[in-house]
Write a protein that holds these residues in place. Structure first.
Motif, PDB file in Angstrom:
ATOM      1  N   ARG A  88      -5.378 -23.004 -62.311  1.00 24.74           N
ATOM      2  CA  ARG A  88      -6.662 -22.299 -62.408  1.00 24.74           C
ATOM      3  C   ARG A  88      -7.790 -23.173 -62.947  1.00 24.74           C
ATOM      4  O   ARG A  88      -8.917 -23.112 -62.469  1.00 24.74           O
ATOM      5  N   ASP A  89      -7.502 -24.013 -63.925  1.00 24.08           N
ATOM      6  CA  ASP A  89      -8.546 -24.821 -64.567  1.00 24.08           C
ATOM      7  C   ASP A  89      -8.682 -26.213 -63.952  1.00 24.08           C
ATOM      8  O   ASP A  89      -9.323 -27.093 -64.540  1.00 24.08           O
ATOM      9  N   LEU A  90      -8.092 -26.431 -62.781  1.00 21.37           N
ATOM     10  CA  LEU A  90      -8.146 -27.731 -62.115  1.00 21.37           C
ATOM     11  C   LEU A  90      -8.964 -27.637 -60.832  1.00 21.37           C
ATOM     12  O   LEU A  90      -9.026 -26.583 -60.205  1.00 21.37           O
ATOM     13  N   PRO A  91      -9.557 -28.760 -60.401  1.00 23.34           N
ATOM     14  CA  PRO A  91     -10.273 -28.745 -59.118  1.00 23.34           C
ATOM     15  C   PRO A  91      -9.296 -28.853 -57.954  1.00 23.34           C
ATOM     16  O   PRO A  91      -8.091 -28.988 -58.150  1.00 23.34           O
ATOM     17  N   CYS A  92      -9.819 -28.853 -56.746  1.00 28.69           N
ATOM     18  CA  CYS A  92      -8.994 -29.042 -55.547  1.00 28.69           C
ATOM     19  C   CYS A  92      -8.297 -30.390 -55.663  1.00 28.69           C
ATOM     20  O   CYS A  92      -8.926 -31.401 -55.983  1.00 28.69           O
ATOM     21  N   ILE A  93      -7.012 -30.423 -55.400  1.00 29.86           N
ATOM     22  CA  ILE A  93      -6.236 -31.659 -55.546  1.00 29.86           C
ATOM     23  C   ILE A  93      -6.641 -32.713 -54.520  1.00 29.86           C
ATOM     24  O   ILE A  93      -6.527 -33.902 -54.773  1.00 29.86           O
ATOM     25  N   SER A  94      -7.171 -32.303 -53.374  1.00 33.16           N
ATOM     26  CA  SER A  94      -7.526 -33.256 -52.323  1.00 33.16           C
ATOM     27  C   SER A  94      -8.934 -33.808 -52.480  1.00 33.16           C
ATOM     28  O   SER A  94      -9.130 -35.026 -52.499  1.00 33.16           O
ATOM     29  N   CYS A  95      -9.924 -32.916 -52.578  1.00 39.60           N
ATOM     30  CA  CYS A  95     -11.310 -33.392 -52.577  1.00 39.60           C
ATOM     31  C   CYS A  95     -11.979 -33.313 -53.942  1.00 39.60           C
ATOM     32  O   CYS A  95     -13.064 -33.865 -54.125  1.00 39.60           O
ATOM     33  N   GLY A  96     -11.383 -32.627 -54.892  1.00 35.88           N
ATOM     34  CA  GLY A  96     -11.936 -32.557 -56.240  1.00 35.88           C
ATOM     35  C   GLY A  96     -13.054 -31.546 -56.425  1.00 35.88           C
ATOM     36  O   GLY A  96     -13.682 -31.510 -57.480  1.00 35.88           O
ATOM     37  N   THR A  97     -13.308 -30.711 -55.430  1.00 38.04           N
ATOM     38  CA  THR A  97     -14.376 -29.722 -55.560  1.00 38.04           C
ATOM     39  C   THR A  97     -13.984 -28.604 -56.519  1.00 38.04           C
ATOM     40  O   THR A  97     -12.803 -28.316 -56.700  1.00 38.04           O
ATOM     41  N   TRP A  98     -15.007 -28.011 -57.144  1.00 41.77           N
ATOM     42  CA  TRP A  98     -14.777 -26.880 -58.039  1.00 41.77           C
ATOM     43  C   TRP A  98     -15.216 -25.576 -57.389  1.00 41.77           C
ATOM     44  O   TRP A  98     -14.999 -24.506 -57.954  1.00 41.77           O
ATOM     45  N   THR A  99     -15.870 -25.679 -56.207  1.00 49.86           N
ATOM     46  CA  THR A  99     -16.357 -24.467 -55.539  1.00 49.86           C
ATOM     47  C   THR A  99     -15.760 -24.368 -54.152  1.00 49.86           C
ATOM     48  O   THR A  99     -15.604 -25.368 -53.457  1.00 49.86           O
ATOM     49  N   THR A 100     -15.437 -23.140 -53.765  1.00 48.49           N
ATOM     50  CA  THR A 100     -14.872 -22.909 -52.443  1.00 48.49           C
ATOM     51  C   THR A 100     -15.012 -21.443 -52.080  1.00 48.49           C
ATOM     52  O   THR A 100     -15.278 -20.604 -52.945  1.00 48.49           O
ATOM     53  N   VAL A 101     -14.816 -21.154 -50.824  1.00 54.29           N
ATOM     54  CA  VAL A 101     -14.816 -19.774 -50.358  1.00 54.29           C
ATOM     55  C   VAL A 101     -13.604 -19.059 -50.936  1.00 54.29           C
ATOM     56  O   VAL A 101     -13.679 -17.918 -51.378  1.00 54.29           O
ATOM     57  N   GLN A 102     -12.469 -19.762 -50.946  1.00 52.47           N
ATOM     58  CA  GLN A 102     -11.213 -19.168 -51.411  1.00 52.47           C
ATOM     59  C   GLN A 102     -10.275 -20.270 -51.864  1.00 52.47           C
ATOM     60  O   GLN A 102     -10.099 -21.268 -51.177  1.00 52.47           O
ATOM     61  N   TRP A 103      -9.641 -20.078 -53.025  1.00 51.76           N
ATOM     62  CA  TRP A 103      -8.644 -21.031 -53.492  1.00 51.76           C
ATOM     63  C   TRP A 103      -7.312 -20.702 -52.838  1.00 51.76           C
ATOM     64  O   TRP A 103      -6.942 -19.554 -52.722  1.00 51.76           O
ATOM     65  N   GLU A 104      -6.592 -21.742 -52.449  1.00 51.64           N
ATOM     66  CA  GLU A 104      -5.310 -21.565 -51.778  1.00 51.64           C
ATOM     67  C   GLU A 104      -4.265 -22.455 -52.426  1.00 51.64           C
ATOM     68  O   GLU A 104      -4.593 -23.412 -53.104  1.00 51.64           O
ATOM     69  N   ALA A 105      -3.012 -22.125 -52.185  1.00 53.32           N
ATOM     70  CA  ALA A 105      -1.901 -22.951 -52.655  1.00 53.32           C
ATOM     71  C   ALA A 105      -1.478 -23.807 -51.466  1.00 53.32           C
ATOM     72  O   ALA A 105      -0.816 -23.329 -50.557  1.00 53.32           O
ATOM     73  N   GLY A 106      -1.884 -25.069 -51.471  1.00 52.70           N
ATOM     74  CA  GLY A 106      -1.614 -25.952 -50.340  1.00 52.70           C
ATOM     75  C   GLY A 106      -0.358 -26.771 -50.555  1.00 52.70           C
ATOM     76  O   GLY A 106      -0.078 -27.248 -51.656  1.00 52.70           O
ATOM     77  N   HIS A 107       0.395 -26.958 -49.488  1.00 50.36           N
ATOM     78  CA  HIS A 107       1.626 -27.747 -49.534  1.00 50.36           C
ATOM     79  C   HIS A 107       1.323 -29.194 -49.162  1.00 50.36           C
ATOM     80  O   HIS A 107       0.619 -29.453 -48.194  1.00 50.36           O
ATOM     81  N   PHE A 108       1.888 -30.136 -49.930  1.00 47.48           N
ATOM     82  CA  PHE A 108       1.758 -31.558 -49.598  1.00 47.48           C
ATOM     83  C   PHE A 108       2.545 -31.828 -48.321  1.00 47.48           C
ATOM     84  O   PHE A 108       2.017 -32.363 -47.360  1.00 47.48           O
ATOM     85  N   ARG A 109       3.815 -31.474 -48.318  1.00 46.45           N
ATOM     86  CA  ARG A 109       4.612 -31.508 -47.078  1.00 46.45           C
ATOM     87  C   ARG A 109       4.636 -30.094 -46.556  1.00 46.45           C
ATOM     88  O   ARG A 109       5.083 -29.174 -47.234  1.00 46.45           O
ATOM     89  N   SER A 110       4.181 -29.904 -45.339  1.00 40.10           N
ATOM     90  CA  SER A 110       3.990 -28.555 -44.796  1.00 40.10           C
ATOM     91  C   SER A 110       5.299 -27.783 -44.728  1.00 40.10           C
ATOM     92  O   SER A 110       6.386 -28.359 -44.648  1.00 40.10           O
ATOM     93  N   ARG A 111       5.158 -26.471 -44.696  1.00 36.50           N
ATOM     94  CA  ARG A 111       6.330 -25.598 -44.601  1.00 36.50           C
ATOM     95  C   ARG A 111       7.054 -25.809 -43.274  1.00 36.50           C
ATOM     96  O   ARG A 111       8.262 -25.670 -43.195  1.00 36.50           O
ATOM     97  N   GLY A 112       6.319 -26.166 -42.242  1.00 35.07           N
ATOM     98  CA  GLY A 112       6.942 -26.414 -40.943  1.00 35.07           C
ATOM     99  C   GLY A 112       7.739 -27.701 -40.923  1.00 35.07           C
ATOM    100  O   GLY A 112       8.825 -27.778 -40.357  1.00 35.07           O
ATOM    101  N   ALA A 113       7.211 -28.729 -41.551  1.00 36.66           N
ATOM    102  CA  ALA A 113       7.880 -30.032 -41.555  1.00 36.66           C
ATOM    103  C   ALA A 113       9.002 -30.109 -42.581  1.00 36.66           C
ATOM    104  O   ALA A 113       9.985 -30.827 -42.382  1.00 36.66           O
ATOM    105  N   ALA A 114       8.839 -29.399 -43.684  1.00 34.07           N
ATOM    106  CA  ALA A 114       9.830 -29.475 -44.766  1.00 34.07           C
ATOM    107  C   ALA A 114      10.016 -28.083 -45.365  1.00 34.07           C
ATOM    108  O   ALA A 114       9.589 -27.814 -46.483  1.00 34.07           O
TER     109      ALA A 114
END
Length: 191
Positions: A88-114
């Protein structure tokens, strides 16, 4: 001359507030009217209990019919809620932004690949909607942010983990319960 028998003690009726002297040791009501009322109450309790058991059996049958995908998705929702709260208190892990339309839980290795890593905490981090959905996880900056956050050894362990695993309903249930408990603990800490 006393016969040695004690007179019976008065009892309180189970249905009404009356006190009565029982004729037998098992008598629990004062009259026939109260006995009929008590029998109805016991019958109603028994019916309610049976209905509860029937509902539980019906829900179990309904759950058994649901496909594994349903349970995977339900578990993923709980895990994602936990990840968003954890970061919650961290920025986006990829781009470092603090603002977005919606926060998501992103996978480093996708669910399809791994798919075996879909519930691994090292593999899931908070991302903005743009990086996760529009840029397909924005993998190169994601990896750089991941190295800073968890270290290169753990990142390499994620990248090299190719052991396939097929989750069962019981495993998914225990994972879901585990992450719900962790989410509850995080929310209590924050409060």
């Amino acid at each position: 001359m006393a016969t040695g028998k004690k007179p019976p003690k008065p009892k309180k009726c189970k249905c009404c507030p009356e006190r009565f002297i029982p004729r037998t040791s098992t008598q629990t009501v004062c009259s026939t009217k109260c006995a009929i009322q008590l029998a109805k109450q016991l019958s109603d309790r028994k019916k309610k209990h049976q209905e509860k058991l029937d509902r539980a059996a019906w829900n179990k049958r309904k759950d058994d019919v649901k496909p594994l995908k349903h349970w995977e998705d339900a578990t993923q929702r709980v895990v994602n809620d936990y990840i968003r709260e954890r970061d919650r208190d961290l920025p986006c892990i990829s781009c470092g932004t603090w603002t977005t339309v919606q926060w998501e839980a992103g996978h480093f290795r996708s669910r399809g690949a791994a798919s075996h890593l879909r519930y691994d905490e090292d593999n899931i981090h908070k991302q903005c909607h743009r990086c996760n959905a529009e840029l397909s996880s924005n993998a190169i900056p994601y990896r750089a942010g991941l190295v800073v956050k968890i270290g290169s050894q753990r990142v390499e362990a994620l990248e090299n983990n190719n052991t396939p695993h097929r989750y069962t309903r019981d495993e998914l249930k225990s994972i879901r319960m585990h992450f719900r408990a962790k989410l509850r603990a995080l929310k209590l800490e924050a409060a």
